[in-house]
Design a protein around this motif. Structure first.
Motif, PDB file in Angstrom:
ATOM      1  N   ASP A  76       0.835  -1.191   0.000  1.00  0.00           N
ATOM      2  CA  ASP A  76       0.000   0.000   0.000  1.00  0.00           C
ATOM      3  C   ASP A  76       0.876   1.249   0.000  1.00  0.00           C
ATOM      4  OD1 ASP A  76      -2.938   0.797   0.335  1.00  0.00           O
ATOM      5  OD2 ASP A  76      -1.952   2.034   1.845  1.00  0.00           O
ATOM      6  N   HIS A  77       0.307   2.380  -0.442  1.00  0.00           N
ATOM      7  CA  HIS A  77       1.067   3.628  -0.458  1.00  0.00           C
ATOM      8  C   HIS A  77       0.951   4.382   0.858  1.00  0.00           C
ATOM      9  CE1 HIS A  77      -2.974   5.023  -1.377  1.00  0.00           C
ATOM     10  NE2 HIS A  77      -2.597   6.254  -1.124  1.00  0.00           N
ATOM     11  N   THR A  78       0.215   3.799   1.835  1.00  0.00           N
ATOM     12  CA  THR A  78       0.146   4.399   3.162  1.00  0.00           C
ATOM     13  C   THR A  78       0.742   3.402   4.159  1.00  0.00           C
ATOM     14  OG1 THR A  78      -2.100   3.582   3.536  1.00  0.00           O
ATOM     15  CG2 THR A  78      -1.884   5.742   2.502  1.00  0.00           C
ATOM     16  N   ALA A  79       0.115   3.253   5.314  1.00  0.00           N
ATOM     17  CA  ALA A  79       0.714   2.425   6.363  1.00  0.00           C
ATOM     18  C   ALA A  79       0.340   0.949   6.268  1.00  0.00           C
ATOM     19  CB  ALA A  79       0.313   2.965   7.738  1.00  0.00           C
ATOM     20  N   TRP A  80      -0.528   0.575   5.335  1.00  0.00           N
ATOM     21  CA  TRP A  80      -0.884  -0.837   5.165  1.00  0.00           C
ATOM     22  C   TRP A  80       0.264  -1.581   4.490  1.00  0.00           C
ATOM     23  CZ3 TRP A  80      -5.726  -3.159   6.316  1.00  0.00           C
ATOM     24  CH2 TRP A  80      -6.718  -2.273   6.772  1.00  0.00           C
ATOM     25  N   ASN A  81       0.426  -2.861   4.867  1.00  0.00           N
ATOM     26  CA  ASN A  81       1.480  -3.642   4.213  1.00  0.00           C
ATOM     27  C   ASN A  81       0.981  -4.399   2.992  1.00  0.00           C
ATOM     28  OD1 ASN A  81       0.027  -5.670   5.508  1.00  0.00           O
ATOM     29  ND2 ASN A  81       1.526  -5.894   7.153  1.00  0.00           N
ATOM     30  N   MET A  82      -0.295  -4.238   2.646  1.00  0.00           N
ATOM     31  CA  MET A  82      -0.816  -4.740   1.380  1.00  0.00           C
ATOM     32  C   MET A  82      -2.067  -3.948   1.036  1.00  0.00           C
ATOM     33  SD  MET A  82      -2.867  -8.297   2.158  1.00  0.00           S
ATOM     34  CE  MET A  82      -4.004  -8.003   0.800  1.00  0.00           C
ATOM     35  N   ASN A  83      -2.404  -3.918  -0.240  1.00  0.00           N
ATOM     36  CA  ASN A  83      -3.556  -3.177  -0.712  1.00  0.00           C
ATOM     37  C   ASN A  83      -4.474  -4.134  -1.466  1.00  0.00           C
ATOM     38  OD1 ASN A  83      -5.263  -1.454  -2.490  1.00  0.00           O
ATOM     39  ND2 ASN A  83      -4.019   0.196  -1.643  1.00  0.00           N
ATOM     40  N   SER A  84      -5.773  -4.067  -1.188  1.00  0.00           N
ATOM     41  CA  SER A  84      -6.708  -4.991  -1.836  1.00  0.00           C
ATOM     42  C   SER A  84      -7.311  -4.413  -3.106  1.00  0.00           C
ATOM     43  CB  SER A  84      -7.833  -5.372  -0.865  1.00  0.00           C
ATOM     44  OG  SER A  84      -8.642  -4.248  -0.546  1.00  0.00           O
ATOM     45  N   SER A  85      -6.738  -3.339  -3.630  1.00  0.00           N
ATOM     46  CA  SER A  85      -7.251  -2.790  -4.889  1.00  0.00           C
ATOM     47  C   SER A  85      -7.008  -3.738  -6.056  1.00  0.00           C
ATOM     48  CB  SER A  85      -6.602  -1.434  -5.180  1.00  0.00           C
ATOM     49  OG  SER A  85      -5.194  -1.554  -5.195  1.00  0.00           O
ATOM     50  N   VAL A  86      -5.909  -4.472  -6.003  1.00  0.00           N
ATOM     51  CA  VAL A  86      -5.636  -5.564  -6.942  1.00  0.00           C
ATOM     52  C   VAL A  86      -5.216  -6.764  -6.110  1.00  0.00           C
ATOM     53  CG1 VAL A  86      -4.292  -6.409  -8.896  1.00  0.00           C
ATOM     54  CG2 VAL A  86      -4.905  -3.980  -8.769  1.00  0.00           C
ATOM     55  N   VAL A  87      -5.958  -7.846  -6.222  1.00  0.00           N
ATOM     56  CA  VAL A  87      -5.627  -9.078  -5.499  1.00  0.00           C
ATOM     57  C   VAL A  87      -5.637 -10.219  -6.504  1.00  0.00           C
ATOM     58  CG1 VAL A  87      -6.241 -10.668  -3.643  1.00  0.00           C
ATOM     59  CG2 VAL A  87      -6.712  -8.233  -3.380  1.00  0.00           C
TER      60      VAL A  87
END
Length: 461
Positions: free
Chosen positions: A349-360
């Motif tokens: 993720d581009h913030t504090a998340w260590n993954m982003n669910s926008s593309v899974v």
């Protein structure tokens, strides 16, 4: 004496911005000057340089003449004459939309009088103390410094003649994109807004701000000047494609799935055009739902992600969910290098998340079927799904499932630029571009502008 328009640039402007200022000056016979501070290094020195330049140019124009100062975030929207608009006004700066005590410094209106010159000298002096960090509160932003000398006028308060001077197109708590065409301000701006936040009550700008959103305002002002409909209105009013579903290349090894509803169709249609074009080019599958399908068990919007993935995973070797606020920018890039050797694929993720669910992405294996099923059950049992971001949104449950299986590692998680670059970091070379946290009209306009660049890239290639 004729007025002067002064363009001050601390970053490279979006295409057409300087010409927007120059065309306004030509229309009314004003002088136009450009001050470029991109050669000045440092976090505060460019600001100091800017106000010295404003002081310099104000003193150069005729006594009693007006100086309109615009920066790289400001667009002349309704090209009104300055003398008529600001009759009887010697200085004016608007406030931020969410804080009447802070200035929106994208536009300053100054009349060359002895009193205004003295106020500007005081401001330059104040900025100099700030630049060398000897003010009592030396962490305050430029917006606060200007307010000490030129108290800002609330941005929602029109002048007595009914004119709005500088309207901020978007900010953390809302946006004027839905109504700006009715307001018809002299200037529309899309500058970062500042506020105190965090444990130390520190001054911070909007963290996900993208100055290239100014391009939307440049394009809209150009369309209005030509008597045309703004691009975002054309997109919002376009006819809905026929049918509730679209299925391309159903037998492909690699496929994408997505949903958009009528609420977000203005940008969902841009996503659809972009990914249909990308998948047809490379032979990838694409399953698009223009409303939440019945098999999603009554879930709404993004909460239905894993259920749509579950529906189609067995049909392909590798399946990727992709949010409807993503376009395929550089369509010459292939998916195979990203999915090769991986059973799962997500971006950091581009913030504090260590993954982003926008593309899974998941491979058609028993283990990945179990992961998707796990996320489905977690979401169905979630205590609150009243909004996209309730309980951290669907991203929380995908992260839970990935973490429980030890999948949040470099083997599955790629950097935020390789898969779907957030628009604040994206370039024309980016594979996919993601447009998070924007309001629907702004997002539609932004995605349209970037998709036009993608189409132009294809045409050039």
């Amino acid at each position: 004496m004729p007025a002067t328009v002064l363009t001050t640039l601390s970053t490279r402007p979006v295409p057409g911005l300087v010409e927007n200022h120059a065309a306004y000056a030509r229309r009314h016979g004003y002088a136009h000057r450009v001050v470029d501070s991109t050669h000045v290094w440092g976090p505060r020195q460019p600001v100091y340089f800017r106000y010295h330049a404003i002081y310099h140019h104000l003193a150069q124009i005729g006594e009693g003449s007006l100086l309109l100062v615009l920066d790289q975030f400001a667009v002349v929207y309704e090209p009104r004459a300055l003398e008529e608009t600001f009759a009887g006004i010697d200085a004016l700066v608007s406030a931020q939309p969410d804080d009447d005590a802070l200035c929106n410094t994208s536009m300053l209106l100054l009349r060359n009088t002895a009193e205004v010159r003295e106020k500007l000298r005081q401001l330059v002096d104040h900025v100099s103390h700030w630049a060398v960090r000897i003010l009592e509160d030396d962490e305050q932003p430029e917006n606060s410094l200007v307010a000490h000398v030129f108290p800002p006028r609330p941005c929602g308060l029109a002048l007595p003649n009914g004119v709005y001077t500088n309207v901020q197109a978007s900010w953390p708590g809302g946006g004027y994109h839905d109504s700006i065409r009715g307001v018809r301000p002299l200037v529309a701006s899309d500058a970062p807004t500042w506020r105190r936040t965090g444990p130390g009550n520190r001054w911070t700008p909007t963290l996900d701000y993208d100055f290239r959103g100014v391009q939307n305002l440049v394009d809209e002002a150009a369309a209005l000047a030509a008597g045309e409909r703004p691009p975002c209105l054309v997109l919002a009013e376009a006819a809905q494609p026929e049918g509730d579903e679209l299925h391309l290349n159903p037998g492909a090894r690699i496929a994408f799935v997505s949903i958009y509803t009528h609420h977000i169709a203005s940008y969902g249609r841009i996503h659809e055009e972009s990914f249909a074009r990308y998948c047809l080019r490379h032979g990838y599958g694409y399953h698009l739902y223009r409303k939440v399908p019945e098999f999603a068990n009554g879930l709404t919007g993004s909460w239905a992600k894993p259920h749509v993935m579950r529906r189609h995973l067995a049909e392909h070797e590798f399946l990727l969910w992709v949010d409807a606020d993503i376009i395929a920018m550089n369509q010459s890039l292939h998916m195979e290098p990203l999915v090769e050797g991986r059973d799962a694929l997500v971006g950091n993720d581009h913030t504090a998340w260590n993954m982003n669910s926008s593309v899974v992405g998941v491979r058609n294996t028993p283990a990945m079927h179990a992961l998707v099923e796990d996320v489905c059950k977690q979401i169905e049992n979630a205590p609150d799904r009243s909004s996209i971001h309730a309980n951290g949104g669907d991203q929380t449950y995908f992260a839970n499932a990935f973490r429980a299986r030890g999948l949040i590692t470099q083997a599955q998680v790629v950097d935020a630029l390789s898969l779907d670059a957030p628009v604040i970091y994206a370039t024309g070379e980016s594979h996919f571009v993601h447009f998070p946290t924007q309001y629907t009209p702004q997002r539609a306009a932004s995605m349209h502008a970037w998709n036009q660049r993608s189409l132009a890239r294809d045409a050039d290639g």
